[in-house]
Write a protein that holds these residues in place. Structure first.
Motif, PDB file in Angstrom:
ATOM      1  N   LEU A 185       0.858  -1.186   0.000  1.00  0.00           N
ATOM      2  CA  LEU A 185       0.000   0.000   0.000  1.00  0.00           C
ATOM      3  C   LEU A 185       0.893   1.235   0.000  1.00  0.00           C
TER       4      LEU A 185
ATOM      5  N   LYS B 227       0.382   7.446   0.571  1.00  0.00           N
ATOM      6  CA  LYS B 227      -0.683   8.446   0.450  1.00  0.00           C
ATOM      7  C   LYS B 227      -2.062   7.863   0.734  1.00  0.00           C
ATOM      8  N   TYR B 228      -2.219   6.543   0.507  1.00  0.00           N
ATOM      9  CA  TYR B 228      -3.492   5.917   0.873  1.00  0.00           C
ATOM     10  C   TYR B 228      -3.449   5.417   2.313  1.00  0.00           C
TER      11      TYR B 228
ATOM     12  N   TRP C 142      -6.061   5.833   6.011  1.00  0.00           N
ATOM     13  CA  TRP C 142      -6.671   4.757   6.788  1.00  0.00           C
ATOM     14  C   TRP C 142      -6.091   4.695   8.186  1.00  0.00           C
TER      15      TRP C 142
ATOM     16  N   VAL D 139     -13.476   9.400   0.275  1.00  0.00           N
ATOM     17  CA  VAL D 139     -12.455   8.431  -0.122  1.00  0.00           C
ATOM     18  C   VAL D 139     -12.846   7.758  -1.438  1.00  0.00           C
TER      19      VAL D 139
ATOM     20  N   GLN E  97     -12.286  10.063  -4.276  1.00  0.00           N
ATOM     21  CA  GLN E  97     -10.856  10.184  -4.547  1.00  0.00           C
ATOM     22  C   GLN E  97     -10.350   8.967  -5.320  1.00  0.00           C
ATOM     23  N   LEU E  98     -10.839   7.781  -4.938  1.00  0.00           N
ATOM     24  CA  LEU E  98     -10.420   6.567  -5.630  1.00  0.00           C
ATOM     25  C   LEU E  98     -10.907   6.571  -7.083  1.00  0.00           C
TER      26      LEU E  98
ATOM     27  N   GLU F  18      -8.570   8.777  -8.993  1.00  0.00           N
ATOM     28  CA  GLU F  18      -7.300   8.103  -9.270  1.00  0.00           C
ATOM     29  C   GLU F  18      -7.464   7.066 -10.378  1.00  0.00           C
TER      30      GLU F  18
END
Lengths: 118, 241
Positions: free
Chosen positions: A27, A30-31, A35, A79, A82-83, A86
């Motif tokens: 991972l 930035k992600y 979390w 989130v 944002q995903l 991306e």
């Protein structure tokens, strides 16, 4: 009390899991940071329920748990957006690479044909 | 006056039934033009048949859609110094006899769209699909300050300025390859003209048309036109920076 323990345990497990993913390099930071922050906040409120109570009184929310749900929902939606962002960007980049690969392959073939022809 | 150095770009996805025929017809009508087949991740013999028919073939590693295939063609045209690109569908719906008209229109335009709506046309659409087309046509014609009666037509040509633009920016979304690209051209102040063309029915392949499909088409078309008319902010460029 049991609910509090349950919340704390879930937060710790999430934290540990994300951390191990980060450590193994699966991972990206930035992600992971996001979390880790979430599970950290969850742990904080599980250990200090008074904080949530104080926050909801300050914000005029009748049920503290509603504040918790609301904030969580907003965060998760952000989130997800944002995903999607991306993902869109990566699709565009992959497409661009595919186009480049196709053109390069053709150029190489052309060169080979020219070399063998002469 | 005719356009020099023209590239006929044929985006093809599993069109083994018609590709060779299309190439032969294009060649007989425009022996001076080079033919580029952009094989968009076909799983059949499209690429081999195109090569055997004498076309240059560029093969995308997987299916990216007509938008991606056309940008590949524009990149190729830009790097090889072509002054005109004309898109012809691989399924044989476009009549290569119209190539001259679509290409020669570039003399005083950057983009020429072959329209299937004219008095002599056999082409007809009905239902939600027709409403969508009228809507798209009205919206684009207004943006263009000049009539574009058939914005979803894939039979079109691009001159040097359009090639430069489309090599960097060509949308891959649904309808992006037709409607979206025109919107981009208008926003970049390119001159768009149209010319009547003949439309044949599909030689092979799937004429998938039912009520649900048509309704979806209308919805997506509306979304596409809203998105393109509002655009100006974020465009996913897909550059490698």
């Amino acid at each position: 009390m049991t609910a509090q323990i349950l919340g704390a345990v879930a937060a710790v497990i999430t934290f540990a899991f994300v951390f191990s993913l980060l450590r193994r390099g699966v991972l990206r930071e930035k992600y992971a940071v996001l979390w880790l922050f979430f599970s950290g906040a969850a742990l904080f409120f599980a250990v200090f329920p008074g904080a949530l109570l104080w926050l909801s009184t300050t914000l005029n929310v009748a049920e503290p748990v509603n504040l918790l749900f609301f904030v969580t929902l907003v965060m998760l939606i952000l989130v997800a957006i944002q995903l999607s962002f991306e993902l869109s960007r990566h699709e565009a980049r992959i497409r661009r690479l595919a186009e480049e690969v196709a053109l390069l392959e053709e150029a190489i073939q052309e060169q080979r044909d020219a070399d063998s022809g002469s | 006056m005719t356009v020099r150095r023209a590239l006929v770009a044929v985006p093809a996805w599993n069109e083994q039934g018609s590709i060779a025929d299309v190439i032969a017809k294009v060649r007989s009508h425009r022996p001076d033009a080079d033919i580029l087949v952009v094989n968009d991740g076909s799983t059949d013999r499209t690429a081999r048949l195109a090569e055997e028919a004498g076309a240059t073939v560029v093969s995308l590693p997987f299916n990216v859609g007509v938008g991606g295939a056309m940008r590949t063609a524009f990149l190729y045209a830009q790097r090889h110094g072509y002054q005109a690109v004309v898109q012809v569908d691989a399924d044989g719906q476009h009549d290569p006899a119209d190539l001259d008209r679509v290409l020669d229109g570039l003399v005083d335009a950057d983009v020429v769209v072959g329209t299937r709506f004219h008095p002599d046309s056999q082409y007809f659409v009905g239902g939600p699909r027709r409403w969508a087309m009228i809507l798209l046509s009205k919206a684009l014609s207004r943006m263009n300050r000049g009539r574009i009666s058939d914005p979803t037509s894939g039979f079109r040509s691009a001159g040097p300025r359009a090639i430069e633009l489309f090599a960097t920016e060509y949308p891959a979304d649904y309808l992006g390859d037709t409607v979206g690209s025109l919107a981009i051209a208008i926003r970049n102040k390119l001159v768009i003209h149209e010319t009547p063309v003949t439309m044949y029915f599909r030689q092979t392949g799937r004429p998938s048309k039912n009520a649900v499909w048509s309704a979806l088409y209308l919805g997506r078309a509306t979304l596409a036109i809203i998105a393109t008319s509002l655009k100006g902010g974020y465009t996913p460029k897909g550059d490698l920076s």
